[in-house]
Motif scaffolding. Structure first.
Motif, mmCIF file in Angstrom:
data_model
loop_
_atom_site.group_PDB
_atom_site.id
_atom_site.type_symbol
_atom_site.label_atom_id
_atom_site.label_comp_id
_atom_site.label_asym_id
_atom_site.label_seq_id
_atom_site.Cartn_x
_atom_site.Cartn_y
_atom_site.Cartn_z
ATOM 1 N N PHE A 89 0.942 -1.104 -0.250
ATOM 2 C CA PHE A 89 0.018 0.065 0.114
ATOM 3 C C PHE A 89 0.972 1.519 -0.157
ATOM 4 N N ILE A 90 0.312 2.167 -0.658
ATOM 5 C CA ILE A 90 1.145 3.448 -0.601
ATOM 6 C C ILE A 90 0.648 4.348 0.651
ATOM 7 N N VAL A 91 1.383 4.562 1.497
ATOM 8 C CA VAL A 91 0.832 5.274 2.559
ATOM 9 C C VAL A 91 1.329 6.823 2.859
ATOM 10 N N ASP A 92 2.083 7.070 1.797
ATOM 11 C CA ASP A 92 2.387 8.686 1.855
ATOM 12 C C ASP A 92 2.679 8.848 0.313
ATOM 13 N N THR A 93 1.833 10.043 -0.043
ATOM 14 C CA THR A 93 1.918 10.555 -1.500
ATOM 15 C C THR A 93 3.466 11.135 -1.679
ATOM 16 N N ALA A 94 4.308 11.334 -0.877
ATOM 17 C CA ALA A 94 5.495 11.748 -1.155
ATOM 18 C C ALA A 94 6.476 10.443 -1.712
ATOM 19 N N GLY A 95 5.936 9.238 -1.591
ATOM 20 C CA GLY A 95 6.576 8.073 -2.417
ATOM 21 C C GLY A 95 6.884 7.103 -1.280
ATOM 22 N N ALA A 105 12.446 -9.625 1.340
ATOM 23 C CA ALA A 105 13.591 -10.296 2.159
ATOM 24 C C ALA A 105 14.722 -10.776 0.920
ATOM 25 N N ASP A 106 16.045 -10.519 1.195
ATOM 26 C CA ASP A 106 17.041 -10.650 0.291
ATOM 27 C C ASP A 106 17.026 -10.157 -1.242
ATOM 28 N N ALA A 107 15.946 -9.362 -1.448
ATOM 29 C CA ALA A 107 15.899 -8.782 -2.681
ATOM 30 C C ALA A 107 17.271 -7.975 -3.334
ATOM 31 N N ASP A 108 17.768 -8.167 -4.461
ATOM 32 C CA ASP A 108 18.530 -7.352 -5.049
ATOM 33 C C ASP A 108 17.991 -6.098 -5.866
ATOM 34 N N GLU A 109 16.832 -6.230 -6.184
ATOM 35 C CA GLU A 109 16.176 -5.235 -6.912
ATOM 36 C C GLU A 109 14.501 -5.177 -6.536
ATOM 37 N N ILE A 110 13.977 -4.146 -6.106
ATOM 38 C CA ILE A 110 12.676 -4.043 -5.998
ATOM 39 C C ILE A 110 11.877 -2.855 -6.666
ATOM 40 N N ASN A 111 10.833 -3.220 -7.279
ATOM 41 C CA ASN A 111 9.791 -2.225 -8.038
ATOM 42 C C ASN A 111 8.398 -2.406 -7.622
ATOM 43 N N ILE A 112 7.820 -1.041 -7.413
ATOM 44 C CA ILE A 112 6.439 -0.800 -7.277
ATOM 45 C C ILE A 112 5.772 -0.765 -8.587
ATOM 46 N N THR A 131 6.848 -8.333 12.778
ATOM 47 C CA THR A 131 5.580 -8.203 12.610
ATOM 48 C C THR A 131 5.459 -8.287 10.934
ATOM 49 N N ASP A 132 6.671 -8.638 10.222
ATOM 50 C CA ASP A 132 6.709 -8.885 8.718
ATOM 51 C C ASP A 132 6.191 -7.688 8.058
ATOM 52 N N LEU A 133 6.876 -6.344 8.518
ATOM 53 C CA LEU A 133 6.678 -5.218 7.611
ATOM 54 C C LEU A 133 7.797 -4.700 7.214
ATOM 55 N N ALA A 134 7.689 -4.231 6.042
ATOM 56 C CA ALA A 134 8.841 -3.434 5.276
ATOM 57 C C ALA A 134 8.093 -2.095 4.800
ATOM 58 N N VAL A 135 9.187 -1.182 4.684
ATOM 59 C CA VAL A 135 8.845 0.322 4.505
ATOM 60 C C VAL A 135 9.852 0.724 3.190
ATOM 61 N N LEU A 136 9.215 1.027 2.086
ATOM 62 C CA LEU A 136 9.834 1.405 0.729
ATOM 63 C C LEU A 136 9.757 2.693 0.209
ATOM 64 N N LYS A 137 10.810 3.257 -0.200
ATOM 65 C CA LYS A 137 10.608 4.599 -0.574
ATOM 66 C C LYS A 137 10.918 4.596 -2.220
ATOM 67 N N PHE A 138 10.013 5.626 -2.777
ATOM 68 C CA PHE A 138 10.185 5.663 -4.461
ATOM 69 C C PHE A 138 9.923 6.884 -4.867
ATOM 70 N N LYS A 139 10.172 6.856 -6.258
ATOM 71 C CA LYS A 139 10.054 8.425 -6.593
ATOM 72 C C LYS A 139 8.738 8.599 -7.401
ATOM 73 N N PRO A 140 7.840 9.406 -6.850
ATOM 74 C CA PRO A 140 6.303 9.388 -7.361
ATOM 75 C C PRO A 140 6.532 9.791 -8.805
ATOM 76 N N PRO A 141 5.312 9.095 -9.363
ATOM 77 C CA PRO A 141 5.297 9.705 -10.669
ATOM 78 C C PRO A 141 4.690 10.991 -10.949
ATOM 79 N N ALA A 142 4.644 11.304 -12.106
ATOM 80 C CA ALA A 142 3.976 12.753 -12.556
ATOM 81 C C ALA A 142 2.686 12.834 -11.993
ATOM 82 N N LYS A 143 1.856 11.573 -12.378
ATOM 83 C CA LYS A 143 0.500 11.333 -11.772
ATOM 84 C C LYS A 143 0.409 11.527 -10.274
#
Length: 193
Positions: A89-95, A105-112, A131-143
């Protein structure tokens, strides 16, 4: 028979663009040796399976002077790239997105992968294995992005309806599930999964 809330379609429609697929890849080292999973079994001479493995070996590009068995074992023992999919889930529109730790876990590359199919490279910000939780950051698209909000569990009441919304690994199928809160303040022992 009890009926669920009338507004489930409205809720699903509001959050569908905040639900994402998480695609990962990792390089897996092959395990060799006599006990390794990648090793070709030792077969007695004349075994019908010996011919099978020899035929399989001929598919590989043979190194000069190498036996078919050596060529096959060399191919099997090469590191290989594996892929996996999960949801988040996206939890923040900042990405910022959340997913399960076991997904990345153990990923070399992660994509949303957004609901519209847009694929964006993500980086791991942090994990909580208990709790089996991971937080990811990504560059938001123009949309503009849509984000879900965490609820206040102190306000959750027994008997209330909840919705679990996730992307399916098949892009043409979106999954919603509903449930009823049956307990609060349960001790789930928070042990590693």
């Amino acid at each position: 028979m009890a009926r669920g809330p009338d507004g489930i379609a409205d809720v699903a429609e509001k959050v569908i663009d905040a639900v994402v697929n998480i695609s990962t890849s990792q390089t897996v080292e092959a395990k060799g040796g006599a006990e390794g999973r990648g090793a070709i079994p030792q077969l007695p001479p004349g075994s019908p399976f010996e011919e099978f493995f020899d035929d399989f070996s001929r598919i590989a590009v043979a190194a000069p002077g190498a036996t078919p068995r050596a060529v096959t074992e060399a191919r099997i023992l090469q590191p290989r790239k594996t892929n996996s999919l999960g949801s988040g889930f996206i939890v923040d529109t900042a990405g910022i997105a959340v997913t399960n730790n076991h997904v990345i876990a153990d990923a070399d590359e992660i994509n949303i992968i957004m609901n519209d199919g847009t694929k964006i490279k993500a980086e791991l910000v942090g994990v909580d294995k208990k709790t089996d939780l991971a937080v990811l950051k990504f560059k938001p698209p123009a949309k503009p992005l849509v984000a879900v909000k965490f609820g206040d569990s102190d306000k959750l009441r027994l008997g209330e309806w909840v919705i679990r919304d996730r992307q399916s690994v098949q892009p043409w199928r979106h999954r919603d599930a509903r449930a009823i809160v049956s307990a609060r303040n349960r001790d789930n022992q928070l042990r590693p999964l």
